[in-house]
Enzyme design. Structure first.
Site, PDB file in Angstrom:
ATOM      1  N   LYS A   1       0.833  -1.213   0.000  1.00 42.26           N
ATOM      2  CA  LYS A   1       0.000   0.000   0.000  1.00 42.26           C
ATOM      3  C   LYS A   1       0.869   1.266   0.000  1.00 42.26           C
ATOM      4  O   LYS A   1       0.620   2.191  -0.756  1.00 42.26           O
ATOM      5  CB  LYS A   1      -0.932   0.020   1.225  1.00 42.26           C
ATOM      6  CG  LYS A   1      -1.849  -1.181   1.344  1.00 42.26           C
ATOM      7  CD  LYS A   1      -2.792  -1.067   2.529  1.00 42.26           C
ATOM      8  CE  LYS A   1      -2.087  -0.978   3.877  1.00 42.26           C
ATOM      9  NZ  LYS A   1      -1.368  -2.218   4.273  1.00 42.26           N
TER      10      LYS A   1
ATOM     11  N   ARG B 218      -9.887   0.464   8.873  1.00 38.96           N
ATOM     12  CA  ARG B 218      -9.370  -0.845   9.265  1.00 38.96           C
ATOM     13  C   ARG B 218     -10.419  -1.681   9.987  1.00 38.96           C
ATOM     14  O   ARG B 218     -10.133  -2.804  10.393  1.00 38.96           O
ATOM     15  CB  ARG B 218      -8.179  -0.664  10.200  1.00 38.96           C
ATOM     16  CG  ARG B 218      -6.844  -0.636   9.480  1.00 38.96           C
ATOM     17  CD  ARG B 218      -5.769  -0.427  10.515  1.00 38.96           C
ATOM     18  NE  ARG B 218      -4.536  -1.074  10.190  1.00 38.96           N
ATOM     19  CZ  ARG B 218      -3.587  -0.534   9.435  1.00 38.96           C
ATOM     20  NH1 ARG B 218      -3.766   0.615   8.866  1.00 38.96           N
ATOM     21  NH2 ARG B 218      -2.454  -1.181   9.250  1.00 38.96           N
TER      22      ARG B 218
ATOM     23  N   ARG C   9      11.860  -5.786   5.472  1.00 43.19           N
ATOM     24  CA  ARG C   9      11.761  -4.361   5.083  1.00 43.19           C
ATOM     25  C   ARG C   9      12.718  -3.495   5.906  1.00 43.19           C
ATOM     26  O   ARG C   9      12.886  -3.703   7.110  1.00 43.19           O
ATOM     27  CB  ARG C   9      10.326  -3.864   5.306  1.00 43.19           C
ATOM     28  CG  ARG C   9      10.194  -2.367   5.040  1.00 43.19           C
ATOM     29  CD  ARG C   9       8.760  -1.901   4.996  1.00 43.19           C
ATOM     30  NE  ARG C   9       8.013  -2.201   6.192  1.00 43.19           N
ATOM     31  CZ  ARG C   9       6.715  -1.976   6.339  1.00 43.19           C
ATOM     32  NH1 ARG C   9       6.024  -1.453   5.343  1.00 43.19           N
ATOM     33  NH2 ARG C   9       6.103  -2.276   7.459  1.00 43.19           N
TER      34      ARG C   9
ATOM     35  N   ARG D 207      11.440  -1.066  11.222  1.00 41.55           N
ATOM     36  CA  ARG D 207      10.323  -0.561  12.016  1.00 41.55           C
ATOM     37  C   ARG D 207      10.126  -1.434  13.252  1.00 41.55           C
ATOM     38  O   ARG D 207      10.298  -2.640  13.181  1.00 41.55           O
ATOM     39  CB  ARG D 207       9.044  -0.580  11.162  1.00 41.55           C
ATOM     40  CG  ARG D 207       8.606   0.788  10.716  1.00 41.55           C
ATOM     41  CD  ARG D 207       7.530   0.748   9.680  1.00 41.55           C
ATOM     42  NE  ARG D 207       6.307   0.076  10.095  1.00 41.55           N
ATOM     43  CZ  ARG D 207       5.177   0.072   9.386  1.00 41.55           C
ATOM     44  NH1 ARG D 207       5.132   0.705   8.219  1.00 41.55           N
ATOM     45  NH2 ARG D 207       4.103  -0.551   9.808  1.00 41.55           N
TER      46      ARG D 207
ATOM     47  N   ARG E  29      -0.173  -8.487  13.526  1.00 40.79           N
ATOM     48  CA  ARG E  29      -0.787  -7.534  12.584  1.00 40.79           C
ATOM     49  C   ARG E  29      -1.610  -8.283  11.536  1.00 40.79           C
ATOM     50  O   ARG E  29      -2.680  -7.820  11.135  1.00 40.79           O
ATOM     51  CB  ARG E  29       0.292  -6.684  11.913  1.00 40.79           C
ATOM     52  CG  ARG E  29       0.854  -5.622  12.844  1.00 40.79           C
ATOM     53  CD  ARG E  29       2.205  -5.131  12.399  1.00 40.79           C
ATOM     54  NE  ARG E  29       2.191  -4.456  11.117  1.00 40.79           N
ATOM     55  CZ  ARG E  29       3.290  -4.255  10.381  1.00 40.79           C
ATOM     56  NH1 ARG E  29       4.470  -4.702  10.803  1.00 40.79           N
ATOM     57  NH2 ARG E  29       3.198  -3.615   9.248  1.00 40.79           N
TER      58      ARG E  29
HETATM   59  P1  AP5 Z   1       4.869  -1.572   1.831  1.00 44.73           P
HETATM   60  O1  AP5 Z   1       4.528  -0.802   0.590  1.00 44.73           O
HETATM   61  O2  AP5 Z   1       5.603  -0.856   2.911  1.00 44.73           O
HETATM   62  O3  AP5 Z   1       3.549  -2.297   2.398  1.00 44.73           O
HETATM   63  P2  AP5 Z   1       2.299  -1.712   3.194  1.00 44.73           P
HETATM   64  O4  AP5 Z   1       1.095  -2.441   2.667  1.00 44.73           O
HETATM   65  O5  AP5 Z   1       2.259  -0.212   3.126  1.00 44.73           O
HETATM   66  O6  AP5 Z   1       2.643  -2.234   4.639  1.00 44.73           O
HETATM   67  P3  AP5 Z   1       2.652  -1.490   6.033  1.00 44.73           P
HETATM   68  O7  AP5 Z   1       3.409  -2.337   6.966  1.00 44.73           O
HETATM   69  O8  AP5 Z   1       3.105  -0.065   5.933  1.00 44.73           O
HETATM   70  O9  AP5 Z   1       1.125  -1.527   6.339  1.00 44.73           O
HETATM   71  P4  AP5 Z   1       0.449  -1.653   7.708  1.00 44.73           P
HETATM   72  O10 AP5 Z   1      -0.950  -1.583   7.254  1.00 44.73           O
HETATM   73  O11 AP5 Z   1       0.807  -2.747   8.592  1.00 44.73           O
HETATM   74  O12 AP5 Z   1       1.094  -0.436   8.487  1.00 44.73           O
HETATM   75  P5  AP5 Z   1       0.592   1.033   8.790  1.00 44.73           P
HETATM   76  O13 AP5 Z   1       1.778   1.878   8.721  1.00 44.73           O
HETATM   77  O14 AP5 Z   1      -0.612   1.395   7.977  1.00 44.73           O
HETATM   78  O15 AP5 Z   1       5.707  -2.858   1.374  1.00 44.73           O
HETATM   79  C1  AP5 Z   1       6.191  -3.784   2.341  1.00 44.73           C
HETATM   80  C2  AP5 Z   1       7.550  -4.371   1.860  1.00 44.73           C
HETATM   81  O16 AP5 Z   1       7.341  -5.125   0.664  1.00 44.73           O
HETATM   82  C3  AP5 Z   1       8.618  -3.338   1.512  1.00 44.73           C
HETATM   83  O17 AP5 Z   1       9.871  -3.840   1.924  1.00 44.73           O
HETATM   84  C4  AP5 Z   1       8.548  -3.198   0.001  1.00 44.73           C
HETATM   85  O18 AP5 Z   1       9.819  -2.846  -0.546  1.00 44.73           O
HETATM   86  C5  AP5 Z   1       8.132  -4.605  -0.412  1.00 44.73           C
HETATM   87  N1  AP5 Z   1       7.258  -4.626  -1.594  1.00 44.73           N
HETATM   88  C6  AP5 Z   1       6.220  -3.786  -1.869  1.00 44.73           C
HETATM   89  N2  AP5 Z   1       5.626  -4.124  -3.036  1.00 44.73           N
HETATM   90  C7  AP5 Z   1       6.294  -5.240  -3.482  1.00 44.73           C
HETATM   91  C8  AP5 Z   1       6.153  -6.096  -4.633  1.00 44.73           C
HETATM   92  N3  AP5 Z   1       5.202  -5.866  -5.568  1.00 44.73           N
HETATM   93  N4  AP5 Z   1       7.004  -7.147  -4.765  1.00 44.73           N
HETATM   94  C9  AP5 Z   1       7.993  -7.385  -3.829  1.00 44.73           C
HETATM   95  N5  AP5 Z   1       8.184  -6.619  -2.727  1.00 44.73           N
HETATM   96  C10 AP5 Z   1       7.342  -5.559  -2.556  1.00 44.73           C
HETATM   97  O19 AP5 Z   1       0.062   0.873  10.308  1.00 44.73           O
HETATM   98  C11 AP5 Z   1       0.946   0.611  11.401  1.00 44.73           C
HETATM   99  C12 AP5 Z   1       0.173   0.549  12.710  1.00 44.73           C
HETATM  100  O20 AP5 Z   1      -0.518   1.806  12.935  1.00 44.73           O
HETATM  101  C13 AP5 Z   1      -0.963  -0.482  12.806  1.00 44.73           C
HETATM  102  O21 AP5 Z   1      -0.461  -1.758  13.161  1.00 44.73           O
HETATM  103  C14 AP5 Z   1      -1.854   0.150  13.872  1.00 44.73           C
HETATM  104  O22 AP5 Z   1      -1.308  -0.065  15.160  1.00 44.73           O
HETATM  105  C15 AP5 Z   1      -1.784   1.607  13.562  1.00 44.73           C
HETATM  106  N6  AP5 Z   1      -2.857   2.057  12.641  1.00 44.73           N
HETATM  107  C16 AP5 Z   1      -2.685   2.536  11.378  1.00 44.73           C
HETATM  108  N7  AP5 Z   1      -3.855   2.844  10.816  1.00 44.73           N
HETATM  109  C17 AP5 Z   1      -4.817   2.550  11.754  1.00 44.73           C
HETATM  110  C18 AP5 Z   1      -6.243   2.630  11.757  1.00 44.73           C
HETATM  111  N8  AP5 Z   1      -6.941   3.061  10.685  1.00 44.73           N
HETATM  112  N9  AP5 Z   1      -6.895   2.224  12.874  1.00 44.73           N
HETATM  113  C19 AP5 Z   1      -6.236   1.798  13.954  1.00 44.73           C
HETATM  114  N10 AP5 Z   1      -4.877   1.687  14.014  1.00 44.73           N
HETATM  115  C20 AP5 Z   1      -4.178   2.063  12.921  1.00 44.73           C
END
Ligand code: AP5
Length: 216
Positions: free
Chosen positions: A16, A92, A126, A159, A170
């Site tokens: 994402k 979420r 990552r 991270r 997660r």
């Molecule tokens: P990346 O693009 O970073 O993936 P992502 O889907 O963005 O993963 P995140 O870990 O950022 O999502 P998340 O939803 O857990 O975290 P968030 O920050 O939102 O890619 C991942 C890896 O894969 C990278 O190394 C990349 O290089 C590689 N990659 C990407 N595409 C690829 C491909 N096509 N092929 C191969 N490799 C690839 O949330 C963190 C925390 O915040 C949550 O756990 C929660 O505690 C809190 N939080 C956030 N939003 C909310 C909400 N709405 N409600 C409540 N709590 C919340």
């Protein structure tokens, strides 16, 4: 094309963040991400909201959801000034989806589909630039110099929630809370499922075609 209003859904590690950055740049729209907003405000005092913990940090390090009231306020504020956006990390759960429906309409709802084992491999490998936030991977997307960002020379770190235990939690939280959100949007006229296991450029080709078709 008027500025598109895009929602991107998918499990942790589905890509994402990677794809949202490209969508925002290509279409000249805001990247609204609750994860980054919360990481920038980890130690914010939320005790007045009658929450289990006093800051977002404790929820995030365990891989649990931060309380709705905190993230709802972040999203409402961010969307109120946006002329088109890609929303990443929200909603979420179904309660957040209801709040979002009161705040804005959506042109396109993308869901990136990736298998659990692949997600674990991506997240535990990552590395993120402390300076500019660019993502790397220890095997699939290495920087030119180990530990150093190609873009800004910043230090690459892991991270706090990318350790194996937090990643597993997660993914469980996603299955329980966010998979029903994906089902909720399946009947939306802008809904498009994308194969997230392709190369980043392959995923991008499908995403840009979907946005051009639905928001053009
Ligand atoms: P990346 O693009 O970073 O993936 P992502 O889907 O963005 O993963 P995140 O870990 O950022 O999502 P998340 O939803 O857990 O975290 P968030 O920050 O939102 O890619 C991942 C890896 O894969 C990278 O190394 C990349 O290089 C590689 N990659 C990407 N595409 C690829 C491909 N096509 N092929 C191969 N490799 C690839 O949330 C963190 C925390 O915040 C949550 O756990 C929660 O505690 C809190 N939080 C956030 N939003 C909310 C909400 N709405 N409600 C409540 N709590 C919340």
């Amino acid at each position: 094309m008027s500025a598109p209003q895009v929602l991107i859904l998918g499990a942790p590690g589905a890509g994402k963040g990677t794809q949202s950055a490209r969508i925002a740049e290509e279409y000249g729209i805001e990247h609204v991400t609750t994860g980054d907003a919360l990481r920038s405000n980890k130690d914010m005092d939320i005790s007045h909201m009658d929450t289990e913990y006093d800051t977002p940090r404790a929820y995030m390090e365990a891989g649990d959801l931060v309380p709705d009231a905190v993230v709802d306020a972040i999203v409402e504020e961010a969307l109120s000034g946006a002329e088109g956006f890609v929303l990443d990390g929200y909603p979420r759960n179904l309660a957040q989806a209801e709040t979002l429906a009161d705040v804005t309409d959506l042109d396109v709802v993308l869901v990136l589909e990736v298998a659990r084992e692949e997600l674990i491999e991506r997240l535990t490998g990552r590395r993120v630039c402390e300076g500019c936030g660019t993502n790397y991977h220890v095997e699939f997307d290495r920087p030119e110099e180990a530990g150093v960002c190609d873009e800004c020379g910043g230090e690459l770190i892991q991270r706090e929630d990318d350790n194996r235990e937090a990643v597993e939690n997660r993914l469980d939280v996603f299955e329980e809370n966010t998979a029903p959100v994906v089902e909720h949007y399946r009947d939306h006229e802008g809904f498009v499922a994308i194969d997230g296991e392709q190369s980043p450029d392959g995923v991008w080709a499908d995403i840009s075609a979907a946005i051009d078709e639905r928001a053009g």
